[in-house]
Write a protein that holds these residues in place. Structure first.
Motif, PDB file in Angstrom:
ATOM      1  N   VAL A 144       0.818  -1.107  -0.106  1.00  0.00           N
ATOM      2  CA  VAL A 144      -0.071   0.403   0.183  1.00  0.00           C
ATOM      3  C   VAL A 144       0.356   1.357   0.066  1.00  0.00           C
ATOM      4  CG1 VAL A 144      -1.443   1.048   1.224  1.00  0.00           C
ATOM      5  CG2 VAL A 144      -2.109  -1.234   1.489  1.00  0.00           C
ATOM      6  N   GLY A 145       0.894   2.612  -0.825  1.00  0.00           N
ATOM      7  CA  GLY A 145       1.287   3.539  -1.028  1.00  0.00           C
ATOM      8  C   GLY A 145       0.341   3.877  -0.626  1.00  0.00           C
ATOM      9  N   GLY A 146       0.754   5.793  -0.580  1.00  0.00           N
ATOM     10  CA  GLY A 146      -0.317   7.036  -0.163  1.00  0.00           C
ATOM     11  C   GLY A 146       0.732   8.548   0.739  1.00  0.00           C
ATOM     12  N   THR A 147      -0.342   8.872   1.604  1.00  0.00           N
ATOM     13  CA  THR A 147       0.098   9.581   2.174  1.00  0.00           C
ATOM     14  C   THR A 147      -1.463   9.430   3.349  1.00  0.00           C
ATOM     15  OG1 THR A 147      -0.411  10.905  -0.199  1.00  0.00           O
ATOM     16  CG2 THR A 147      -0.971  12.724   2.682  1.00  0.00           C
ATOM     17  N   PHE A 148       0.170   8.627   4.509  1.00  0.00           N
ATOM     18  CA  PHE A 148      -0.585   8.554   5.868  1.00  0.00           C
ATOM     19  C   PHE A 148       0.887   8.050   6.674  1.00  0.00           C
ATOM     20  CE2 PHE A 148      -0.565   4.916   2.837  1.00  0.00           C
ATOM     21  CZ  PHE A 148       0.343   3.848   3.695  1.00  0.00           C
ATOM     22  N   LYS A 149       0.578   8.419   7.764  1.00  0.00           N
ATOM     23  CA  LYS A 149       1.884   8.010   8.969  1.00  0.00           C
ATOM     24  C   LYS A 149       1.742   6.970  10.094  1.00  0.00           C
ATOM     25  CE  LYS A 149       2.245  13.225   8.884  1.00  0.00           C
ATOM     26  NZ  LYS A 149       1.890  14.576   9.942  1.00  0.00           N
ATOM     27  N   ASN A 150       1.102   6.981   9.787  1.00  0.00           N
ATOM     28  CA  ASN A 150       0.494   5.386  10.559  1.00  0.00           C
ATOM     29  C   ASN A 150      -0.179   4.761  10.209  1.00  0.00           C
ATOM     30  OD1 ASN A 150       1.993   6.496  13.483  1.00  0.00           O
ATOM     31  ND2 ASN A 150       0.063   8.069  12.996  1.00  0.00           N
ATOM     32  N   VAL A 151      -0.032   3.664  10.486  1.00  0.00           N
ATOM     33  CA  VAL A 151      -1.404   2.022  10.357  1.00  0.00           C
ATOM     34  C   VAL A 151      -1.666   0.610  11.556  1.00  0.00           C
ATOM     35  CG1 VAL A 151      -1.389   0.053   8.177  1.00  0.00           C
ATOM     36  CG2 VAL A 151      -0.105   2.197   7.582  1.00  0.00           C
ATOM     37  N   ASN A 152      -2.240   0.916  11.489  1.00  0.00           N
ATOM     38  CA  ASN A 152      -3.142   0.021  12.966  1.00  0.00           C
ATOM     39  C   ASN A 152      -2.393   0.710  14.262  1.00  0.00           C
ATOM     40  OD1 ASN A 152      -4.201  -1.587  11.568  1.00  0.00           O
ATOM     41  ND2 ASN A 152      -2.754  -2.741  10.948  1.00  0.00           N
ATOM     42  N   GLY A 153      -2.221   2.529  14.009  1.00  0.00           N
ATOM     43  CA  GLY A 153      -1.549   2.709  15.575  1.00  0.00           C
ATOM     44  C   GLY A 153       0.097   2.737  15.118  1.00  0.00           C
ATOM     45  N   VAL A 154       0.812   2.180  14.578  1.00  0.00           N
ATOM     46  CA  VAL A 154       2.268   1.935  14.431  1.00  0.00           C
ATOM     47  C   VAL A 154       2.368   3.149  13.219  1.00  0.00           C
ATOM     48  CG1 VAL A 154       4.077   0.809  14.018  1.00  0.00           C
ATOM     49  CG2 VAL A 154       1.497  -0.252  15.167  1.00  0.00           C
ATOM     50  N   SER A 155       3.320   3.301  13.444  1.00  0.00           N
ATOM     51  CA  SER A 155       4.482   4.125  12.386  1.00  0.00           C
ATOM     52  C   SER A 155       4.842   3.358  10.485  1.00  0.00           C
ATOM     53  CB  SER A 155       5.359   5.629  13.357  1.00  0.00           C
ATOM     54  OG  SER A 155       6.271   6.330  12.426  1.00  0.00           O
ATOM     55  N   ARG A 156       4.121   4.235  10.346  1.00  0.00           N
ATOM     56  CA  ARG A 156       4.274   3.500   9.022  1.00  0.00           C
ATOM     57  C   ARG A 156       3.924   4.221   7.865  1.00  0.00           C
ATOM     58  NH1 ARG A 156       6.747   0.178  11.116  1.00  0.00           N
ATOM     59  NH2 ARG A 156       6.494  -2.520  11.346  1.00  0.00           N
ATOM     60  N   LYS A 157       4.638   5.425   7.311  1.00  0.00           N
ATOM     61  CA  LYS A 157       4.298   6.707   6.687  1.00  0.00           C
ATOM     62  C   LYS A 157       4.832   5.777   5.252  1.00  0.00           C
ATOM     63  CE  LYS A 157       6.815   9.850   9.904  1.00  0.00           C
ATOM     64  NZ  LYS A 157       7.773  10.740  10.046  1.00  0.00           N
ATOM     65  N   ASN A 158       3.634   6.220   4.910  1.00  0.00           N
ATOM     66  CA  ASN A 158       3.181   6.329   3.351  1.00  0.00           C
ATOM     67  C   ASN A 158       3.648   5.394   2.174  1.00  0.00           C
ATOM     68  OD1 ASN A 158       2.818   8.895   3.113  1.00  0.00           O
ATOM     69  ND2 ASN A 158       5.229   9.497   4.033  1.00  0.00           N
ATOM     70  N   LEU A 159       4.533   3.585   2.787  1.00  0.00           N
ATOM     71  CA  LEU A 159       4.543   2.966   2.142  1.00  0.00           C
ATOM     72  C   LEU A 159       4.443   1.939   3.322  1.00  0.00           C
ATOM     73  CD1 LEU A 159       5.101   1.126  -0.374  1.00  0.00           C
ATOM     74  CD2 LEU A 159       7.050   2.122   0.276  1.00  0.00           C
ATOM     75  N   VAL A 160       3.557   0.413   3.108  1.00  0.00           N
ATOM     76  CA  VAL A 160       3.413  -0.479   4.075  1.00  0.00           C
ATOM     77  C   VAL A 160       2.546  -1.438   3.044  1.00  0.00           C
ATOM     78  CG1 VAL A 160       1.718   0.268   4.809  1.00  0.00           C
ATOM     79  CG2 VAL A 160       2.217  -1.115   6.567  1.00  0.00           C
ATOM     80  N   ALA A 161       3.301  -3.283   4.013  1.00  0.00           N
ATOM     81  CA  ALA A 161       3.036  -4.312   3.331  1.00  0.00           C
ATOM     82  C   ALA A 161       1.892  -4.808   4.535  1.00  0.00           C
ATOM     83  CB  ALA A 161       3.791  -4.758   2.963  1.00  0.00           C
ATOM     84  N   LEU A 162       0.643  -5.514   4.029  1.00  0.00           N
ATOM     85  CA  LEU A 162      -0.249  -5.574   4.775  1.00  0.00           C
ATOM     86  C   LEU A 162      -0.804  -7.317   4.149  1.00  0.00           C
ATOM     87  CD1 LEU A 162      -3.033  -2.822   4.979  1.00  0.00           C
ATOM     88  CD2 LEU A 162      -0.998  -3.082   6.695  1.00  0.00           C
ATOM     89  N   ASN A 163      -0.924  -7.724   5.565  1.00  0.00           N
ATOM     90  CA  ASN A 163      -1.430  -8.862   5.536  1.00  0.00           C
ATOM     91  C   ASN A 163      -3.297  -8.914   4.428  1.00  0.00           C
ATOM     92  OD1 ASN A 163      -3.865 -11.282   6.637  1.00  0.00           O
ATOM     93  ND2 ASN A 163      -2.072 -12.181   7.559  1.00  0.00           N
ATOM     94  N   PRO A 164      -2.986  -9.713   3.538  1.00  0.00           N
ATOM     95  CA  PRO A 164      -4.144  -9.681   2.922  1.00  0.00           C
ATOM     96  C   PRO A 164      -5.994 -10.028   3.639  1.00  0.00           C
ATOM     97  CG  PRO A 164      -2.913 -11.197   2.105  1.00  0.00           C
ATOM     98  CD  PRO A 164      -2.590 -10.570   3.418  1.00  0.00           C
ATOM     99  N   THR A 165      -5.612 -10.467   4.746  1.00  0.00           N
ATOM    100  CA  THR A 165      -6.905 -11.004   5.291  1.00  0.00           C
ATOM    101  C   THR A 165      -7.526 -10.272   6.294  1.00  0.00           C
ATOM    102  OG1 THR A 165      -6.081 -13.675   4.629  1.00  0.00           O
ATOM    103  CG2 THR A 165      -7.857 -13.333   5.981  1.00  0.00           C
ATOM    104  N   THR A 166      -6.530 -10.505   7.168  1.00  0.00           N
ATOM    105  CA  THR A 166      -6.883  -9.266   8.879  1.00  0.00           C
ATOM    106  C   THR A 166      -6.398  -8.125   8.444  1.00  0.00           C
ATOM    107  OG1 THR A 166      -4.353  -9.436   9.270  1.00  0.00           O
ATOM    108  CG2 THR A 166      -6.219 -11.762  10.100  1.00  0.00           C
TER     109      THR A 166
END
Length: 646
Positions: free
Chosen positions: A119-141
């Motif tokens: 996932v890429g975009g304009t964000f600072k946090n994912v699931n309450g954890v700092s992950r700025k603009n780029l992150v890999a996610l579990n596609p189920t959860t």
């Protein structure tokens, strides 16, 4: 944003018509497969903002954007789910387990390694954890995949493209994984680690703004990267809004540039850059660019769809063809199955002859369209960004943008900032399925060199003259009661097209079609979009590979316009072919037979001359051959001449 996986025209003095030289590349139309024009009924809906990206992992579709709420059907309650959600590809059922929490917009999605989602975009946090603009996610959860190490701490991700084990990033960043990169970077797809050999920087924004890369794509063989956005330099080389990068060894900037994205369009403060989307087509030998910008053409490619050739080199590159909308934005393009799809808030295509209105030749296309790669002409596929009686209260039927078109395994997905498509409610997103689509087989004249030349000898009458490519035989007269008030005629496959003088039409004539098996069938009008063109002015015509070549009254030149047989749309721009040694003003009737133009003239003589539209000159009169002189029996001096095997 990229997803993952698999005339002769009379004009007001203020309106300029693009003047373009004949391109050395003359693409031939190929068989195309269109998706259905009827959107799937089971896709969910979103609101507030827009859908900007899609990806497919297994049987699940992922949607990213700036929306804040989603719902299953038009009558379902709204659910708050910001920027990213998933649904089942077959049923459309929204996932209740994939519930990531992001604090900013998603611009790009890519199906990741080991069935993950990048996932890429304009964000600072994912699931309450700092992950700025780029992150890999579990596609189920929706949980973060910690061992994928890609990060964009230095700015937003705007676009991503995967090829093999490389993941290309574009955006408004200056750092990736703690390493200096301006606008472009390349990661190891499997791990997210930075590739230290990729050092291509896009810098110095237009009009004093900060630079960024807006859109990218990679050829199917992985050898070339195309880059578009707000920059004027790439690795210190002058490249305004567009660049090509060689990926075959250590990545380097290719000697390719165009001046057509240098001038400003209508409002530089609003349209800082006007390259909106890019996509390679076919085997990667060409690419298309969609733009916005308002007025400014033909000096600049504003509000246009443009094809370029990947192998071209040097400065000053021009489009192989340009399809102007007439001052309306194109925001997304996609290429699949030999079809170019485009989306935006345009109202017409093939519209170079007017601004903010339908000019001569304009073809109605409301915000979504398909065109042929050979000429850029619209195909007969017109779902329209419009709604019907099914639109729920509070929804919008029209918006400024279609941020993404993406071909998934089962159809063409679209994201928009409105809620209507194909006369139905489709809140912010939807899909045109492959199922229910159709195949478009290009039409051309016969390749046979033995058949018959037909010559108009009277109203409703044709002489049928055997012809083997070199000599004619004895004529017979064939009564053709459906072929009256006829002018220039050209054969194509199982039919003829012909200029037909018809009272009450805007110009007094039109292009008609008749089936032909030796007998001319009842005519019908080729297209209502062609009624601006005075077909009776043509003194001879033939068709080949998406182009209608013709001569016209009072002019000593061989002209052509694009002509799309799927819809029978005539191109709005007239081009002049480079030729020498032929007096075109005396031509009366033409046919293409075995690579030659066979033509009559005012002196009644039948001649032939080799024809190569890729050459300069395309016709050399030094090679003219006299096939038959005028005789009391036949005078080859009628525009009503065509060739057929029947």
């Amino acid at each position: 944003m990229r997803a993952a996986a698999i005339g002769l025209v009379t004009l007001a003095a203020a309106v300029a018509v693009p003047s373009m030289a004949s391109a050395a590349v003359v693409p031939a139309p190929e068989t195309q497969t269109l998706v259905s024009a009827n959107p799937a009924d089971n896709t969910p809906h979103a609101r507030n903002g827009e859908a900007r990206a899609f990806a497919e992992v297994g049987s699940t579709i992922y949607v990213g954007g700036s929306f804040t709420q989603i719902r299953q059907t038009a009558s379902s309650p709204w659910i708050t789910q910001n920027y990213l959600f998933a649904y089942d590809k077959s049923t459309g059922t929204i996932s209740t387990t994939f519930l990531p929490v992001l604090d900013g917009v998603v611009n790009a999605l890519v199906a990741g390694p080991n069935n993950t989602l990048i996932v890429g975009g304009t964000f600072k946090n994912v699931n309450g954890v700092s992950r700025k603009n780029l992150v890999a996610l579990n596609p189920t959860t929706g949980a973060i995949v910690d061992d994928w190490v890609g990060r964009s701490d230095g700015g937003m991700i705007r676009d991503m493209v995967r090829h093999d084990n490389w993941l290309y990033l574009a955006g408004a960043f200056n750092w990736i994984n703690g390493t200096s990169h301006n606008g472009l970077a390349r990661l190891n797809y499997a791990t997210g680690a930075i590739d230290p050999t990729f050092n291509i920087d896009a810098t110095v924004g237009r009009h004093g703004t900060n630079s960024y890369v807006w859109t990218i794509d990679v050829t199917p063989d992985g050898n070339t990267l195309v880059v578009g956005g707000n920059f004027t330099l790439v690795n210190g080389l002058s490249r305004n809004q567009m660049a090509l990068v060689d990926l075959t060894g250590t990545p380097s900037v290719i000697d390719w540039s165009t001046e057509k994205f240098v001038p400003p369009c209508a409002a530089p403060a609003t349209f800082v850059h006007y390259v909106q989307d890019v996509r390679f087509g076919g085997d990667g030998s060409w690419f298309v660019v969609g733009t916005n910008g308002g007025g400014g053409w033909p000096a600049a490619y504003c509000d246009a769809l443009v094809r370029f050739e990947t192998a071209a080199r040097g400065s000053g590159q021009l489009g192989t063809w340009v399809d102007f909308t007439g001052n309306d934005t194109i925001t997304s393009v996609e290429v699949a199955d030999n079809v170019i799809y485009l989306g935006g808030h345009f109202r017409w295509l093939n519209n170079p002859n007017a601004s903010d209105r339908a000019g001569a030749g304009a073809v109605d296309r409301l915000g979504i369209a398909a065109v042929t790669p050979a000429t850029g002409m619209p195909i007969n596929w017109n779902p329209r960004r419009s709604g019907g009686s099914s639109m729920p209260p509070g929804t919008s039927t029209w918006g400024s943008t279609v941020p993404v078109l993406w071909r998934g395994s089962d159809g063409l997905y679209f994201g928009q900032n409105s809620d209507a498509m194909g006369g139905e409610y489709h809140g912010r997103l939807g899909m045109f399925p492959v199922s229910g689509g159709r195949k478009v087989t290009p039409k051309n004249p016969t390749t046979a060199t033995t058949g018959n030349l037909y010559l108009g000898t009277g109203d409703g009458e044709l002489a049928k003259v055997p012809f083997d490519g070199a000599a004619i035989g004895a004529p017979t007269t064939v009564s053709q009661p459906n072929y009256t008030a006829a002018g220039a005629t050209w054969g194509m496959s199982d039919r003829i097209y012909w200029a037909h003088t018809v009272a009450g039409t805007p110009t007094g004539s039109r292009i008609d079609i008749s089936m032909f098996n030796g007998t001319v069938g009842a005519p019908w009008e080729a297209s209502g979009y062609n009624d601006w063109f005075n077909a009776a002015n043509m003194t001879g015509a033939f068709f080949l590979n998406g182009r209608l070549y013709y001569t016209r009254t009072g002019a000593n030149a061989l002209y052509y316009r694009y002509f799309e047989t799927d819809g029978n749309y005539l191109g709005a721009t007239e081009f002049t072919l480079p030729t020498t040694g032929v007096t075109w003003s005396s031509v009366r009737g033409m046919a293409w037979v075995g690579g030659k133009i066979v033509y009559g003239s005012t002196d009644g003589t039948l001649r032939s001359v080799p024809f190569d539209p890729t050459a300069a000159p395309a016709v050399d009169g030094a090679a003219i051959t006299v096939l038959a002189p005028a005789s009391p029996e036949l005078s080859w001096s009628s525009p009503r001449t065509f060739f057929a095997v029947q």
